[in-house]
Design a protein around this motif. Structure first.
Motif, PDB file in Angstrom:
ATOM      1  N   UNK A 391       0.831  -1.197   0.000  1.00 13.62           N
ATOM      2  CA  UNK A 391       0.000   0.000   0.000  1.00 13.62           C
ATOM      3  C   UNK A 391       0.868   1.252   0.000  1.00 13.62           C
ATOM      4  N   UNK A 392       0.550   2.163  -0.918  1.00 11.45           N
ATOM      5  CA  UNK A 392       1.228   3.446  -1.013  1.00 11.45           C
ATOM      6  C   UNK A 392       0.166   4.534  -1.059  1.00 11.45           C
ATOM      7  N   UNK A 393       0.117   5.435  -0.075  1.00 10.69           N
ATOM      8  CA  UNK A 393      -0.959   6.433  -0.017  1.00 10.69           C
ATOM      9  C   UNK A 393      -1.090   7.280  -1.281  1.00 10.69           C
ATOM     10  N   UNK A 394       0.017   7.740  -1.826  1.00 15.88           N
ATOM     11  CA  UNK A 394      -0.058   8.628  -2.991  1.00 15.88           C
ATOM     12  C   UNK A 394      -0.560   7.882  -4.233  1.00 15.88           C
ATOM     13  N   UNK A 395      -0.063   6.671  -4.442  1.00 16.59           N
ATOM     14  CA  UNK A 395      -0.553   5.881  -5.577  1.00 16.59           C
ATOM     15  C   UNK A 395      -2.033   5.558  -5.405  1.00 16.59           C
ATOM     16  N   UNK A 396      -2.436   5.304  -4.165  1.00 18.80           N
ATOM     17  CA  UNK A 396      -3.834   4.976  -3.892  1.00 18.80           C
ATOM     18  C   UNK A 396      -4.733   6.171  -4.204  1.00 18.80           C
ATOM     19  N   UNK A 397      -4.345   7.352  -3.775  1.00 24.88           N
ATOM     20  CA  UNK A 397      -5.148   8.552  -4.033  1.00 24.88           C
ATOM     21  C   UNK A 397      -5.194   8.855  -5.529  1.00 24.88           C
ATOM     22  N   UNK A 398      -4.065   8.691  -6.220  1.00 26.50           N
ATOM     23  CA  UNK A 398      -4.062   8.893  -7.670  1.00 26.50           C
ATOM     24  C   UNK A 398      -5.032   7.940  -8.353  1.00 26.50           C
ATOM     25  N   UNK A 399      -5.081   6.694  -7.856  1.00 21.03           N
ATOM     26  CA  UNK A 399      -6.005   5.722  -8.437  1.00 21.03           C
ATOM     27  C   UNK A 399      -7.456   6.119  -8.168  1.00 21.03           C
ATOM     28  N   UNK A 400      -7.717   6.674  -7.002  1.00 19.00           N
ATOM     29  CA  UNK A 400      -9.082   7.096  -6.661  1.00 19.00           C
ATOM     30  C   UNK A 400      -9.550   8.266  -7.531  1.00 19.00           C
ATOM     31  N   UNK A 401      -8.665   9.213  -7.751  1.00 22.30           N
ATOM     32  CA  UNK A 401      -9.043  10.430  -8.458  1.00 22.30           C
ATOM     33  C   UNK A 401      -8.939  10.304  -9.968  1.00 22.30           C
ATOM     34  N   UNK A 402      -8.283   9.244 -10.441  1.00 24.98           N
ATOM     35  CA  UNK A 402      -8.124   9.114 -11.868  1.00 24.98           C
ATOM     36  C   UNK A 402      -6.990  10.004 -12.374  1.00 24.98           C
ATOM     37  N   UNK A 403      -6.790   9.951 -13.678  1.00 27.24           N
ATOM     38  CA  UNK A 403      -5.710  10.739 -14.283  1.00 27.24           C
ATOM     39  C   UNK A 403      -5.985  12.234 -14.129  1.00 27.24           C
ATOM     40  N   UNK A 404      -4.977  13.013 -13.751  1.00 25.87           N
ATOM     41  CA  UNK A 404      -5.163  14.467 -13.678  1.00 25.87           C
ATOM     42  C   UNK A 404      -5.423  15.058 -15.046  1.00 25.87           C
ATOM     43  N   UNK A 405      -6.063  16.198 -15.066  1.00 28.82           N
ATOM     44  CA  UNK A 405      -6.391  16.845 -16.324  1.00 28.82           C
ATOM     45  C   UNK A 405      -5.126  17.120 -17.118  1.00 28.82           C
ATOM     46  N   UNK A 406      -5.225  16.890 -18.439  1.00 29.92           N
ATOM     47  CA  UNK A 406      -4.111  17.165 -19.323  1.00 29.92           C
ATOM     48  C   UNK A 406      -3.170  16.004 -19.501  1.00 29.92           C
ATOM     49  N   UNK A 407      -3.428  14.833 -18.797  1.00 28.51           N
ATOM     50  CA  UNK A 407      -2.596  13.645 -18.979  1.00 28.51           C
ATOM     51  C   UNK A 407      -3.381  12.608 -19.730  1.00 28.51           C
ATOM     52  N   UNK A 408      -2.662  11.678 -20.366  1.00 27.80           N
ATOM     53  CA  UNK A 408      -3.326  10.631 -21.139  1.00 27.80           C
ATOM     54  C   UNK A 408      -3.264   9.320 -20.388  1.00 27.80           C
TER      55      UNK A 408
END
Length: 408
Positions: A391-408
């Protein structure tokens, strides 16, 4: 006329007598010829026995010519026996997938949590008007996602303050803001490393505990794959002696990665199996001994006392390096009451959350850590053998929020 009929009858009778006189002796002779070879195969005692269709019969008739007749045609075919290597061929050893980046690769498994805790919150924060009703919806979303009351209150207060002071309104800025708050709530400074390196001339010892139905034995097998993927040699201890199926299941997991499993007959004292497992680990010089314990209900005092005994007996070899508590993420807040009792008995050092890919809500990770003060170290995100990730908190949050705007 009558004399003619009598004469014809006499002729017919004589003819029939002649035919039977020829056939009957021939049948007797034929039966006698067939019986004689059978009698020759019988043992002297007269007991009928079945003979092997290969070497024994061939040895009894070594001089039989190729044209010996029907007996030669009915000889049983030679059966080729498998070689010793084929008979005991070990199962193929599998190579587990690397653990690095597993959580990022499995982000699609968090669809349920994405809708509630990630993108759902982001959509609310992006509303044209952040009034009291909107903030109430945000709070409800966090509670529904199993974040817990205390953590929810803190997150909402910080979000309200920061959006007001910073005047943040763009989608990208709101995403960054929400990500920061969720990561903070997950406490990234907690020690999530697994202490699996050998020390002081003995292997590291890991106990895996949990309630019935949490997927504990399967999780134990998957943890073994995580350790092997990270380069550790592993020995498994099947101390769940109440269920023969659990012992067999764990042994199968071990075989797939080339790990030995110490097991005992069903019903044997679990503490003795755990002790023997560590002893065997010392003898074979493995890096880590991973012990599966019996699932138990947290309100059964006798069973919990027995779990404490397992830990005490194992510690005759030295301290337990890791005590991992397996929790079913779908149980939500109800799982916390179970967890608290286990922490009192075995000094739990980390939590493994299973079934986080199903109907579970990602906020349970925050709630577990807040309530217990214990880090979530591993998460299960599917049924596959390598669907368990550190478990990695930052990777987990990124997975929850999806790709940030402007990324593919």
């Amino acid at each position: 006329m009558e004399y003619v009929l009598i004469a014809v009858g006499v002729v017919v009778i004589l003819a029939l007598i002649g035919v039977f006189g020829l056939v009957l002796p021939h049948n007797r002779r034929t039966r006698r010829e067939n019986v004689e070879p059978e009698q020759a195969d019988r043992p002297a005692g007269g007991t009928t026995t079945a003979t092997a269709p290969s070497a024994e019969r061939g040895a009894a008739q070594p001089q039989a010519p190729p044209s010996a007749g029907p007996a030669a045609d009915t000889a049983a075919p030679t059966v080729e026996e498998p070689s010793a290597e084929e008979a005991v061929a070990p199962p193929a050893i599998e190579t587990p997938e690397p653990t690095a980046g597993r959580l990022a690769r499995l982000r699609g498994r968090l669809a349920k949590s994405q809708n509630l805790l990630g993108r759902g919150l982001l959509a609310l924060l992006s509303s044209d008007k952040l009034d009291a009703d909107t903030w109430e919806e945000i709070e409800d979303s966090l509670l529904t996602a199993d974040v817990g009351v205390e953590a929810t209150t803190q997150i909402v207060e910080r979000l309200r303050e920061r959006t007001k002071v910073l005047g943040t309104r763009s989608a990208g800025e709101l995403r960054s803001l929400l990500a920061e708050e969720l990561v903070t709530a997950l406490d990234p400074e907690m020690d999530r490393s697994l202490h699996t390196a050998p020390h002081d001339g003995r292997p590291a010892v890991m106990l895996v505990v949990g309630v019935n139905g949490s997927g504990k034995t399967t999780t134990c097998g998957k943890i073994a794959r995580v350790l092997v993927a990270d380069g550790r040699s592993v020995l498994l201890g099947a101390a769940d002696t109440f269920r023969a199926a659990a012992v067999d299941q764990l042994a199968t997991w071990g075989e797939r990665v080339g790990a030995e499993t110490v097991r005992a007959p069903e019903g044997r004292d679990p503490a003795s199996v755990a002790y023997d497992s560590v002893q065997r680990g010392i003898e074979t010089k493995v890096d880590t001994v991973l012990i599966d314990t019996a699932g138990r209900l947290q309100n059964k005092v006798g069973l919990m006392d027995e779990l404490g005994k397992v830990k005490r007996v194992v510690e005759r070899h030295g301290p337990v390096d890791e005590a991992l508590l397996v929790l079913d993420a779908t149980t939500g807040q109800n799982g916390l009451a179970q967890a608290e009792v286990f922490t009192q008995v075995v000094n739990v050092s980390g939590v493994v959350l299973t079934k986080l890919d199903g109907t579970a809500k990602g906020g349970i990770v925050i709630s577990v850590q807040r309530k217990l003060g214990i880090p979530v170290k591993l998460v299960g995100l599917g049924e596959g053998p390598d669907d368990m990730a550190p478990f990695d908190p930052r990777q987990f949050v990124d997975a929850l929020l999806g790709e940030p705007a402007g990324t593919s």
